[in-house]
Write a protein that holds these residues in place. Structure first.
Motif, PDB file in Angstrom:
ATOM      1  N   THR A  95      -9.198 -13.034   3.718  1.00  0.00           N
ATOM      2  CA  THR A  95      -8.378 -13.568   2.945  1.00  0.00           C
ATOM      3  C   THR A  95      -7.492 -14.822   3.755  1.00  0.00           C
ATOM      4  N   HIS A  96      -7.677 -14.874   5.045  1.00  0.00           N
ATOM      5  CA  HIS A  96      -7.045 -15.797   5.977  1.00  0.00           C
ATOM      6  C   HIS A  96      -7.715 -16.611   6.698  1.00  0.00           C
ATOM      7  N   PHE A  97      -7.057 -17.796   6.731  1.00  0.00           N
ATOM      8  CA  PHE A  97      -7.784 -18.984   7.973  1.00  0.00           C
ATOM      9  C   PHE A  97      -7.208 -18.594   9.223  1.00  0.00           C
ATOM     10  N   HIS A  98      -8.088 -18.844  10.254  1.00  0.00           N
ATOM     11  CA  HIS A  98      -7.699 -18.664  11.428  1.00  0.00           C
ATOM     12  C   HIS A  98      -8.319 -19.528  12.486  1.00  0.00           C
ATOM     13  N   GLU A  99      -7.832 -19.861  13.551  1.00  0.00           N
ATOM     14  CA  GLU A  99      -8.316 -20.682  14.678  1.00  0.00           C
ATOM     15  C   GLU A  99      -8.362 -20.185  15.996  1.00  0.00           C
ATOM     16  N   MET A 100      -8.878 -20.932  16.815  1.00  0.00           N
ATOM     17  CA  MET A 100      -8.775 -20.480  18.323  1.00  0.00           C
ATOM     18  C   MET A 100      -8.578 -21.531  19.322  1.00  0.00           C
ATOM     19  N   GLN A 101      -7.212 -21.608  19.653  1.00  0.00           N
ATOM     20  CA  GLN A 101      -7.026 -22.709  20.730  1.00  0.00           C
ATOM     21  C   GLN A 101      -6.890 -22.161  21.941  1.00  0.00           C
TER      22      GLN A 101
END
Length: 216
Positions: A95-101
């Protein structure tokens, strides 16, 4: 009900008692089954995660990072300067968008926010680092910032090339993935990684980890 539920059957039948300890057992079993499902999905990475947590694993070659709501597996890694790496990031959330900085040196804040809204790291790990995108699937956007990016897939609207849009960070749709090939740059020390989607909420809720980069 003093720690137990009572379920009455038809008249004359035996009363069935379900106590909380049994319920706890069932919940615990479900948790174990869920963990086993992940292990079946990518057993080698679970093993690497536990190894990394204990500081025993120096990653090289293919390293996989799984995103969920709101945590990473693994949440600790160890890399060595000069090591060729392929970082495969896979968002398992339905369900969720995620990123990785990846960064360090504190946080940049949104000057217009009324609250302490931290939007990215002060120092971007990827600045000046050559990166090759090997594959992408359901990437919403990928900010390149000052990384030197080559893309094997045909760059689409998801690839933002201009600096000034934030730190280098692939943002993945639910179920999305991306593979990044690079050589660990000469930037030893402890770095953080985190998800800043929805402002600081994901990071604050625990979606973060650390990378200890060892000298060559």
């Amino acid at each position: 009900m003093d720690g137990e539920d009572r379920v009455h059957g038809p008249e004359g039948s035996e009363t069935i008692e379900v106590d909380w300890s049994r319920r706890s057992f069932l919940i615990g079993t479900s948790t174990v089954l869920a963990a086993s499902a992940i292990a079946l999905f990518e057993s080698s990475n679970v093993a690497k995660a536990f190894s990394a947590l204990n500081g025993l694993q120096v990653d090289s070659g293919m390293t996989k990072v799984f995103q969920q709501d709101y945590y990473y597996i693994p949440n600790q890694m160890t890399w060595r300067v000069g090591t060729p790496m392929t970082l495969h990031i896979h968002n398992l959330s339905p369900t969720h968008f995620h990123e990785m900085q990846i960064g360090r040196g504190g946080f940049q804040r949104d000057p217009n926010a009324f609250t302490d809204l931290r939007i990215q790291f002060n120092q971007d790990f990827w600045d000046g680092v050559p990166v090759t995108i090997l594959e992408e699937h359901w990437v919403d956007n990928l900010v390149t910032n000052k990384a030197i990016v080559t893309s094997l897939p045909k760059p689409g609207p998801w690839l933002i090339t201009a600096p000034g849009n934030g730190n280098f960070s692939p943002t993945l749709r639910p179920g999305g993935s991306v593979s990044l090939k690079f050589t660990v740059p000469n930037k030893p020390g402890v770095w953080e990684y985190g998800c800043f989607v929805q402002g600081f909420i994901h990071y604050a809720d625990g979606m973060k980890g650390t990378i200890n980069i060892l000298p060559a």
